[in-house]
Design an enzyme around this catalytic site. Structure first.
Site, PDB file in Angstrom:
ATOM      1  N   MET A 115      11.495  -5.688  -6.521  1.00 53.42           N
ATOM      2  CA  MET A 115      12.472  -5.424  -5.461  1.00 53.42           C
ATOM      3  C   MET A 115      12.856  -3.950  -5.417  1.00 53.42           C
ATOM      4  O   MET A 115      13.078  -3.393  -4.336  1.00 53.42           O
ATOM      5  CB  MET A 115      13.711  -6.303  -5.639  1.00 53.42           C
ATOM      6  CG  MET A 115      13.436  -7.784  -5.437  1.00 53.42           C
ATOM      7  SD  MET A 115      12.556  -8.169  -3.904  1.00 53.42           S
ATOM      8  CE  MET A 115      13.684  -7.546  -2.690  1.00 53.42           C
ATOM      9  N   GLU A 116      12.902  -3.313  -6.565  1.00 52.31           N
ATOM     10  CA  GLU A 116      13.218  -1.882  -6.601  1.00 52.31           C
ATOM     11  C   GLU A 116      12.128  -1.060  -5.928  1.00 52.31           C
ATOM     12  O   GLU A 116      12.411  -0.116  -5.182  1.00 52.31           O
ATOM     13  CB  GLU A 116      13.450  -1.429  -8.045  1.00 52.31           C
ATOM     14  CG  GLU A 116      14.752  -1.919  -8.645  1.00 52.31           C
ATOM     15  CD  GLU A 116      14.784  -3.388  -9.059  1.00 52.31           C
ATOM     16  OE1 GLU A 116      15.859  -3.864  -9.451  1.00 52.31           O
ATOM     17  OE2 GLU A 116      13.744  -4.079  -8.992  1.00 52.31           O
ATOM     18  N   ASP A 130      15.075   8.092  10.425  1.00 48.89           N
ATOM     19  CA  ASP A 130      16.379   8.704  10.683  1.00 48.89           C
ATOM     20  C   ASP A 130      16.262  10.204  10.946  1.00 48.89           C
ATOM     21  O   ASP A 130      16.899  10.731  11.850  1.00 48.89           O
ATOM     22  CB  ASP A 130      17.319   8.453   9.504  1.00 48.89           C
ATOM     23  CG  ASP A 130      18.682   9.093   9.709  1.00 48.89           C
ATOM     24  OD1 ASP A 130      19.324   8.811  10.742  1.00 48.89           O
ATOM     25  OD2 ASP A 130      19.089   9.898   8.847  1.00 48.89           O
TER      26      ASP A 130
END
Length: 164
Positions: A115-116, A130
């Protein structure tokens, strides 16, 4: 419900007890990508994006995301990470400019770092978006996937057809 380790006897979510698991070295590698326009590619590689050095900021974002995974993925254990490495590679063809992102995370502990690694790769891709969205809101993120994991009771996993 014993086959679902993240549910208690009432069928409600719980964090799995890893206190009896043996510590081992665990490594996970995840990949993601961002498809950008030629204009965005040129600005990234020549460091002309107004918000700054896109890949440096994305790299730091990925490392921070790996370290903070339990803050955003509810059932993840906080674990001591031993290493996080984020690398980038461009794949350019006649139609697309693809930024490949690879996140490798390592620990020594009772639970894995899949998950990391996935969170790190995802945060890198989101950061690229972004930082470049003022130039082009049509950037495409994904796919994001686990390439490899080692260590632990389940042993090694290598995604079929994956190129490391």
């Amino acid at each position: 419900m014993s086959e679902f380790t993240h549910f208690n006897e009432q069928g409600r979510a719980k964090m799995v007890d890893v206190s009896e698991k043996v510590d081992s070295v665990r490594i996970a590698i995840a990949k993601s990508r961002v498809i950008v326009s030629k204009e965005v590619y040129e600005k990234i590689v020549h460091n002309k994006v107004n918000k700054g050095d896109v890949l440096s900021v994305a790299q730091v974002a990925g490392i921070m995301a790996a370290k903070n995974t339990p803050m955003i993925v509810p059932m993840c254990h906080p674990i001591p990470l031993k290493a996080v490495d984020i690398t980038f590679e461009w794949d350019i063809n006649e139609k697309e400019y693809i930024l490949g992102i690879t996140a490798q995370v390592k620990t020594k502990g009772a639970t894995g770092v899949e998950m990391e690694a996935l969170t790190a790769a995802s945060a890198c891709a989101l950061t690229v978006y972004d930082m470049c969205k003022a130039l082009d809101k049509g950037l495409v993120i994904g796919p994001t996937f686990l390439v490899k994991k080692t260590g632990g009771k389940s042993g090694e996993y290598i995604r079929e057809g994956s190129v490391l």
